[in-house]
Motif scaffolding. Sequence first.
Motif, PDB file in Angstrom:
ATOM      1  N   TYR A  80       0.726  -1.150  -0.027  1.00  0.00           N
ATOM      2  CA  TYR A  80       0.002  -0.175   0.131  1.00  0.00           C
ATOM      3  C   TYR A  80       0.745   1.372  -0.002  1.00  0.00           C
ATOM      4  O   TYR A  80       1.796   1.188   0.572  1.00  0.00           O
ATOM      5  CB  TYR A  80      -0.882   0.110   1.193  1.00  0.00           C
ATOM      6  CG  TYR A  80      -1.878  -1.245   1.373  1.00  0.00           C
ATOM      7  CD1 TYR A  80      -2.888  -1.159   0.601  1.00  0.00           C
ATOM      8  CD2 TYR A  80      -1.622  -2.067   2.168  1.00  0.00           C
ATOM      9  CE1 TYR A  80      -3.753  -2.503   0.701  1.00  0.00           C
ATOM     10  CE2 TYR A  80      -2.153  -3.393   2.296  1.00  0.00           C
ATOM     11  CZ  TYR A  80      -3.483  -3.385   1.571  1.00  0.00           C
ATOM     12  OH  TYR A  80      -4.037  -4.547   1.624  1.00  0.00           O
ATOM     13  N   TRP A  81       0.385   2.542  -0.590  1.00  0.00           N
ATOM     14  CA  TRP A  81       0.843   3.841  -0.672  1.00  0.00           C
ATOM     15  C   TRP A  81      -0.532   4.509   0.276  1.00  0.00           C
ATOM     16  O   TRP A  81      -1.541   4.356  -0.446  1.00  0.00           O
ATOM     17  CB  TRP A  81       0.980   4.273  -1.683  1.00  0.00           C
ATOM     18  CG  TRP A  81       2.352   3.720  -2.654  1.00  0.00           C
ATOM     19  CD1 TRP A  81       3.592   4.110  -2.206  1.00  0.00           C
ATOM     20  CD2 TRP A  81       2.521   3.121  -3.674  1.00  0.00           C
ATOM     21  NE1 TRP A  81       4.446   3.549  -3.119  1.00  0.00           N
ATOM     22  CE2 TRP A  81       3.656   2.976  -4.048  1.00  0.00           C
ATOM     23  CE3 TRP A  81       1.327   2.425  -4.250  1.00  0.00           C
ATOM     24  CZ2 TRP A  81       4.000   2.193  -5.202  1.00  0.00           C
ATOM     25  CZ3 TRP A  81       1.770   1.799  -5.496  1.00  0.00           C
ATOM     26  CH2 TRP A  81       2.838   1.626  -5.966  1.00  0.00           C
ATOM     27  N   PRO A  82      -0.147   5.347   1.097  1.00  0.00           N
ATOM     28  CA  PRO A  82       0.869   5.140   2.013  1.00  0.00           C
ATOM     29  C   PRO A  82       0.617   4.092   3.043  1.00  0.00           C
ATOM     30  O   PRO A  82      -0.588   3.461   3.257  1.00  0.00           O
ATOM     31  CB  PRO A  82       0.797   6.432   3.060  1.00  0.00           C
ATOM     32  CG  PRO A  82      -0.912   6.936   2.734  1.00  0.00           C
ATOM     33  CD  PRO A  82      -1.449   6.211   1.533  1.00  0.00           C
ATOM     34  N   ALA A  83       1.635   3.566   3.875  1.00  0.00           N
ATOM     35  CA  ALA A  83       1.685   2.495   4.674  1.00  0.00           C
ATOM     36  C   ALA A  83       2.399   2.833   5.970  1.00  0.00           C
ATOM     37  O   ALA A  83       3.702   3.557   5.670  1.00  0.00           O
ATOM     38  CB  ALA A  83       2.074   1.092   4.415  1.00  0.00           C
ATOM     39  N   HIS A  84       1.912   2.885   7.147  1.00  0.00           N
ATOM     40  CA  HIS A  84       2.847   3.297   8.342  1.00  0.00           C
ATOM     41  C   HIS A  84       2.918   2.033   9.332  1.00  0.00           C
ATOM     42  O   HIS A  84       2.018   1.486   9.796  1.00  0.00           O
ATOM     43  CB  HIS A  84       2.114   4.572   9.063  1.00  0.00           C
ATOM     44  CG  HIS A  84       1.694   5.657   8.137  1.00  0.00           C
ATOM     45  ND1 HIS A  84       0.789   6.127   8.344  1.00  0.00           N
ATOM     46  CD2 HIS A  84       2.515   6.247   7.248  1.00  0.00           C
ATOM     47  CE1 HIS A  84       0.556   7.088   7.441  1.00  0.00           C
ATOM     48  NE2 HIS A  84       1.761   7.217   6.640  1.00  0.00           N
ATOM     49  N   TYR A  85       4.334   1.799   9.534  1.00  0.00           N
ATOM     50  CA  TYR A  85       4.609   0.556  10.411  1.00  0.00           C
ATOM     51  C   TYR A  85       5.260   1.362  11.866  1.00  0.00           C
ATOM     52  O   TYR A  85       6.388   2.059  11.559  1.00  0.00           O
ATOM     53  CB  TYR A  85       5.692  -0.330   9.630  1.00  0.00           C
ATOM     54  CG  TYR A  85       5.042  -0.983   8.521  1.00  0.00           C
ATOM     55  CD1 TYR A  85       4.271  -2.216   8.665  1.00  0.00           C
ATOM     56  CD2 TYR A  85       4.767  -0.617   7.163  1.00  0.00           C
ATOM     57  CE1 TYR A  85       3.695  -2.815   7.593  1.00  0.00           C
ATOM     58  CE2 TYR A  85       4.248  -1.172   6.200  1.00  0.00           C
ATOM     59  CZ  TYR A  85       3.661  -2.375   6.506  1.00  0.00           C
ATOM     60  OH  TYR A  85       3.177  -3.029   5.342  1.00  0.00           O
ATOM     61  N   PHE A  86       4.898   0.822  12.951  1.00  0.00           N
ATOM     62  CA  PHE A  86       5.261   1.418  14.069  1.00  0.00           C
ATOM     63  C   PHE A  86       6.013   0.328  14.967  1.00  0.00           C
ATOM     64  O   PHE A  86       5.678  -0.703  15.245  1.00  0.00           O
ATOM     65  CB  PHE A  86       4.131   1.903  15.000  1.00  0.00           C
ATOM     66  CG  PHE A  86       3.385   2.918  14.414  1.00  0.00           C
ATOM     67  CD1 PHE A  86       3.456   4.328  14.711  1.00  0.00           C
ATOM     68  CD2 PHE A  86       2.310   2.812  13.410  1.00  0.00           C
ATOM     69  CE1 PHE A  86       2.825   5.405  13.987  1.00  0.00           C
ATOM     70  CE2 PHE A  86       1.721   3.661  12.989  1.00  0.00           C
ATOM     71  CZ  PHE A  86       1.815   5.217  13.157  1.00  0.00           C
ATOM     72  N   ALA A  87       7.371   0.351  15.202  1.00  0.00           N
ATOM     73  CA  ALA A  87       8.182  -0.502  15.758  1.00  0.00           C
ATOM     74  C   ALA A  87       8.750  -0.106  17.175  1.00  0.00           C
ATOM     75  O   ALA A  87       8.755   1.142  17.421  1.00  0.00           O
ATOM     76  CB  ALA A  87       9.446  -0.676  14.870  1.00  0.00           C
ATOM     77  N   ASP A  88       8.661  -1.168  18.045  1.00  0.00           N
ATOM     78  CA  ASP A  88       9.131  -0.742  19.384  1.00  0.00           C
ATOM     79  C   ASP A  88      10.628  -0.577  19.576  1.00  0.00           C
ATOM     80  O   ASP A  88      11.417  -0.570  18.762  1.00  0.00           O
ATOM     81  CB  ASP A  88       8.393  -1.498  20.464  1.00  0.00           C
ATOM     82  CG  ASP A  88       8.988  -2.944  20.363  1.00  0.00           C
ATOM     83  OD1 ASP A  88       9.991  -3.144  19.884  1.00  0.00           O
ATOM     84  OD2 ASP A  88       8.156  -3.756  20.963  1.00  0.00           O
ATOM     85  N   ALA A  89      10.937  -0.150  20.887  1.00  0.00           N
ATOM     86  CA  ALA A  89      12.379  -0.135  21.065  1.00  0.00           C
ATOM     87  C   ALA A  89      13.290  -1.372  20.913  1.00  0.00           C
ATOM     88  O   ALA A  89      14.423  -1.343  20.781  1.00  0.00           O
ATOM     89  CB  ALA A  89      12.620   0.428  22.552  1.00  0.00           C
TER      90      ALA A  89
END
Length: 291
Positions: A80-89
Amino acid sequence: VLVDFWTYSCINCLRTLPYIKAWAEKYRDQGLVVIGVHAPEFAFERDTDNVTKAMKELGINYPVAVDNDYKIWRAFDNQYWPAHYFADAQGRIRYHHFGEGDYAESERVIQQLLREAGAAKVEDSLITADAQGVQLATDMSEVQSPETYVGYQRAEHFVPETSRVPNAISSYRVAPQLALNDWSLEGQWNVAAERATASAAASRIVYRFHARDLHLVLGPGADGKPVRFKVLIDGKAPGDAHGTDVAPDGSGRVTEQRLYQLIRQSGAVKDRTFSIEFLDPGVSAYAFTFG
């Protein structure tokens, strides 16, 4: 870490950028790292100079990886555009979001992951994005026209379908009747896989649409000279309904390869007929998007 897959001619990507930039600024000192991944949709978006220029114009200050071979895209199994991925520490992807919207939920995820990582004094308040021009969000319930590609590889709703001649200069005439989301060419065009190029002046594209905004991804000819155009809506100059790249009398110029906002209406949204005539040869048209 927030990883943002985007490309600079994508209207949905452009409308998420005010939020991404605001998060990067607000949470940078508390440990948030934002990384853009520019995955091109069209050939001209593979040019690093074009991407760098777009970043400057859009005010993007965080690092952007140029993913021309889609290696990062495939590693994330992204589609997909846009796609947002959130990673932890610890580097684990804890949340993702595709497309526009749900900004409050995404920001809450950022706050939660920063707290887990030991950040002190993470605010509970949410940002207010400063979205202007093409980046201004729209009421998607009003949009009844889909993204439409002009090149034959992914084109839909082109009429009359039997008139299209791939990879050769041919003469076209606008269909006498256009239903909603139908579109036609007129004049001399060479329709290739991802774009159509006007080979003579006075060539036109006509589209029957239903949305507040109409955008068209365009580029000048191989010589780079600006291409003049004239926009009409229901056969008249757009007036107050003109987009940011068009004057009230419908005039404008294609000066670079990018998305152009041609129509922005106020008030009630209804079916309208859009026409753009190119007064000089050489322009390439890639895709319509709406908002």
